[in-house]
Design an enzyme around this catalytic site. Structure first.
Site, PDB file in Angstrom:
ATOM      1  N   LYS A 120      54.597   2.315 -27.056  1.00  0.00           N
ATOM      2  CA  LYS A 120      56.309   1.136 -27.022  1.00  0.00           C
ATOM      3  C   LYS A 120      55.486   0.095 -28.283  1.00  0.00           C
ATOM      4  O   LYS A 120      55.290  -1.229 -27.021  1.00  0.00           O
ATOM      5  CB  LYS A 120      55.891   0.016 -25.304  1.00  0.00           C
ATOM      6  CG  LYS A 120      56.579   2.265 -24.456  1.00  0.00           C
ATOM      7  CD  LYS A 120      57.005   1.785 -23.364  1.00  0.00           C
ATOM      8  CE  LYS A 120      57.522   3.125 -22.522  1.00  0.00           C
ATOM      9  NZ  LYS A 120      56.173   3.953 -21.724  1.00  0.00           N
TER      10      LYS A 120
HETATM   11  O1  LIG Z   1      61.988   4.305 -19.447  1.00  0.00           O
HETATM   12  C1  LIG Z   1      60.627   4.742 -19.983  1.00  0.00           C
HETATM   13  C2  LIG Z   1      59.721   5.566 -20.597  1.00  0.00           C
HETATM   14  C3  LIG Z   1      58.480   5.603 -20.801  1.00  0.00           C
HETATM   15  N1  LIG Z   1      58.175   5.748 -19.708  1.00  0.00           N
HETATM   16  C4  LIG Z   1      56.515   7.043 -19.006  1.00  0.00           C
HETATM   17  O2  LIG Z   1      56.867   8.472 -19.289  1.00  0.00           O
HETATM   18  C5  LIG Z   1      55.775   8.668 -18.376  1.00  0.00           C
HETATM   19  C6  LIG Z   1      56.625   8.858 -16.928  1.00  0.00           C
HETATM   20  O3  LIG Z   1      55.676   9.302 -15.982  1.00  0.00           O
HETATM   21  P1  LIG Z   1      55.976  10.343 -14.823  1.00  0.00           P
HETATM   22  O4  LIG Z   1      54.902  10.422 -13.921  1.00  0.00           O
HETATM   23  O5  LIG Z   1      56.712  11.091 -15.146  1.00  0.00           O
HETATM   24  O6  LIG Z   1      56.448   9.303 -13.632  1.00  0.00           O
HETATM   25  C7  LIG Z   1      55.070   7.551 -18.231  1.00  0.00           C
HETATM   26  O7  LIG Z   1      53.675   7.720 -19.349  1.00  0.00           O
HETATM   27  C8  LIG Z   1      55.410   6.086 -18.362  1.00  0.00           C
HETATM   28  O8  LIG Z   1      54.644   4.890 -18.713  1.00  0.00           O
HETATM   29  C9  LIG Z   1      58.867   6.386 -18.305  1.00  0.00           C
HETATM   30  O9  LIG Z   1      59.069   6.406 -17.330  1.00  0.00           O
HETATM   31  N2  LIG Z   1      60.396   5.319 -18.657  1.00  0.00           N
END
Ligand SMILES: O=c1ccn([C@@H]2O[C@H](COP(=O)(O)O)[C@@H](O)[C@H]2O)c(=O)[nH]1
Length: 312
Positions: A120
């Site tokens: 990001k």
């Molecule tokens: O909008 C967003 C952008 C990035 N993320 C990232 O994806 C993973 C989600 O993790 P989970 O454990 O599946 O919830 C994490 O690295 C976030 O920083 C997001 O969730 N939403």
């Protein structure tokens, strides 16, 4: 790390996505976000040895997934989960070293599966150029996530440093609760002659399509699965432009992969360009409770379910 491969240089990032989805037969993205406090007891030999513990944990998971032929269409490490384990002023880079070793394993066990570095970034152009080198050259990632908040000149360096074979996913309509605070605001784009207002995420979507025209086959959008109405609207908008979608929010955040795939299909979106991500839902399905003895099977079940639910 060996990225990029010779063949990949000739392909656009969109070609790489099409090819990896075709080979995997799904549009799943396995997130690689370690939480050292939640590792299975048997893995943790020394609580302070993050490098050893994480490499042991991911080596078991990745080798078992490869043995079972559970090939996803992408992997997504979030850099913060790894680099927070470094203590650079003490000469300690355990988190970064662990990520490097895990990416080497991914490359060896799952050749051709793209790695999306979720960092990001997005800054003034000269700083974005450095962040682009960090993602593509230091880490050898196939794609990176970028914030559009600072505008065109903050995004473009990622596309120009990366070249056609590297992807740039712009944060568009994120999966978190606070996404609505700014991304849902009604705005009027000064570059459009009309007076009509639209949500900020739609204005960003139009820019992504404009940037894509200059940097063909490289620009993508991050759109969460947790807001189906917005995901549907954006997927319909992007369908004809073939903008790759990175879709987090499945699993721990509550959205379902099957519903997400149906929504994309109903929107006329080319599903092979989407990457539906689950991170902790796969690598830590026991959440905040201690990992059970059957932790490995539990992870593999979650991993294979994501692949089945995102089958093409
Ligand atoms: O909008 C967003 C952008 C990035 N993320 C990232 O994806 C993973 C989600 O993790 P989970 O454990 O599946 O919830 C994490 O690295 C976030 O920083 C997001 O969730 N939403």
């Amino acid at each position: 790390m060996g990225f990029p491969k010779k063949d990949e240089v000739r392909m656009t990032y969109r070609d790489i996505l099409n090819e990896s989805a075709r080979r995997a037969g799904n549009c799943a993205c396995v997130g690689l976000d370690p939480r050292p406090g939640n590792l299975p007891r048997k893995i943790v030999m020394d609580a302070g040895d993050h490098h050893g513990n994480l490499v042991r944990f991911f080596s078991i998971l990745l080798k078992e997934a490869a043995r079972r032929n559970l090939k996803p269409a992408a992997f997504k490490p979030n850099i913060g989960y790894w680099q927070c384990l470094d203590a650079p002023r003490k000469g300690d880079y355990q988190g970064s070293r662990a990520l490097a070793d895990v990416l080497d394993m991914v490359e060896e066990l799952f050749p051709g599966v793209p790695v999306i570095l979720d960092s990001k970034r997005g800054d003034i152009a000269s700083s974005s150029t450095n962040y682009a080198h960090e993602a593509f050259n230091s880490w050898g990632a196939h794609a990176v996530t970028v914030s559009p908040y600072m505008g065109s000149d903050s995004v473009e360096p990622f596309a120009s440093v990366g070249g056609r074979h590297r992807g740039v996913y712009v944060l568009n309509r994120t999966s978190n609760r606070g996404a609505q605070d700014f991304q849902g605001m009604d705005v009027r784009d000064r570059n459009d002659s009309g007076e009509k207002k639209e949500p900020l995420y739609m204005a960003v979507a139009r820019r992504i399509v404009t940037w894509e025209k200059t940097y063909g086959g490289t620009l993508g959008a991050v759109v969460g699965a947790t807001s189906p109405a917005e995901l549907g609207a954006l997927a319909s908008f992007y369908a004809d432009h073939e903008i790759p979608l990175l879709i987090p929010g499945v699993g721990s955040q509550g959205a379902g992969a099957t519903d997400t795939v149906s929504l994309l299909r109903d929107s006329g979106y080319p599903v092979e360009l989407a990457r539906i991500n689950s991170s902790s839902g796969i690598t830590m399905p026991w959440k905040d409770t201690p990992a059970p003895d059957s932790w490995e099977d539990m992870c593999m079940d979650a991993w294979s379910r994501l692949l089945e639910e995102t089958v093409l």
